[in-house]
Design an enzyme around this catalytic site. Sequence first.
Site, PDB file in Angstrom:
ATOM      1  NE  ARG A   1     -21.019  21.687  -2.277  1.00  0.00           N
ATOM      2  CZ  ARG A   1     -19.877  21.638  -2.961  1.00  0.00           C
ATOM      3  NH1 ARG A   1     -19.385  20.460  -3.326  1.00  0.00           N
ATOM      4  NH2 ARG A   1     -19.234  22.737  -3.295  1.00  0.00           N
TER       5      ARG A   1
ATOM      6  CE  LYS B   1     -16.489  23.955  -0.541  1.00  0.00           C
ATOM      7  NZ  LYS B   1     -15.495  22.872  -0.623  1.00  0.00           N
TER       8      LYS B   1
ATOM      9  CD  GLU C   1     -13.686  14.857   0.203  1.00  0.00           C
ATOM     10  OE1 GLU C   1     -13.239  15.929  -0.243  1.00  0.00           O
ATOM     11  OE2 GLU C   1     -14.685  14.800   0.930  1.00  0.00           O
TER      12      GLU C   1
END
Length: 363
Positions: free
Chosen positions: A108, A210, A246
């Site tokens: 990621r 992220k 989210e």
Amino acid sequence: MISRRACFRNLILSLRTGSTASKLGSSNCFTSRTAPSLQPVTHDYMYTTKCSEGGSFEEGHLSRYGNIELSPSAGVLNYGQGLFEGTKAYRREDGRLCLFRPDQNAIRMQVGAERMCMPSPSIHQFVEAVKQTALANKRWIPPPGKGSLYIRPLLMGSGPVLGLGPAPECTFLIYASPVGNYFKQVSEPLNLFIDDEYHRATRGGAGGVKAITNYSPVLKAQSRAKSRGFSDVLFLDSVNKKNIEEVSSCNIFIVKDNVISTPATGGTILEGVTRKSIIDIALDHGYQVKEQCIPVEEVMEADEVFCTGTAVGVAAVGSITYQGKRVGYKSGDRCVSQELLSTYTGIQKGHIEDKKGWILEID
């Protein structure tokens, strides 16, 4: 004060022998200082490596935890060029230390680095760095059932850049802190507030990686919700303002008639490692799992709702409030979320066989 040379001598002895005399301090240091949530507690060592423009990351090193020096014109300070990851080290009942799927965090980070125009460490380098950091700070890993060592890898544009552009140097840094539960009352179901004024991410943005820039924009909505007694905020899509996406820092699932649904990622939702793991576990348990757009109306009619994330694990949602209407959901030991959580933690603790190769033993 202990000299730097002595500190590293102790570190090497600890890594080589694991003897009680070389564990960098008493083994009970975490009992009174474990953070109840993600509040940093000073630990022993951090890991650092750098990469210049066009090069690759040099061999990293451990140093005493402390402040770092950055140019005022560093890319991360001026343009938010940075990523972070989160994973945990656990202590099992037999004393062994384990990590949970750190390779997925490495992958990621690579995806995020490409989006943010930064080089990234290889999967092997990332995982080895996480292992080194965990072992160097192993005296801070709480006993089984008392918490974990939260490990925070950072990738940032540390080189100076005045005009808008990628930083000429990047730093990969890892630090750690012992933690308890992310939500102070995690044993109690969460009470979420759906915010239709502020948005977490937009299409074409960086919501699917992220990036550090994804998190401070939620603070306004989050602080407002908490001041009203809610646990956190559930955000809607920024285009139609009708589909859930989210919570501030975790993914969300709903259950209706034993069918589990979660919003499809699609570039605005982070592909959580815990999210991915829970989907796999649910499929193994025979549940139908759908990744799709979920209108807020479906959420308000769900039987059960829960959140997932590295920090929260699997957390049941007791209620959601939207436009003045509050809806409650099932929670407790017989719920789907608890069934999935039991398997998830059972694999981490070694009570359930790890058939997928998710656990990495480091000690």
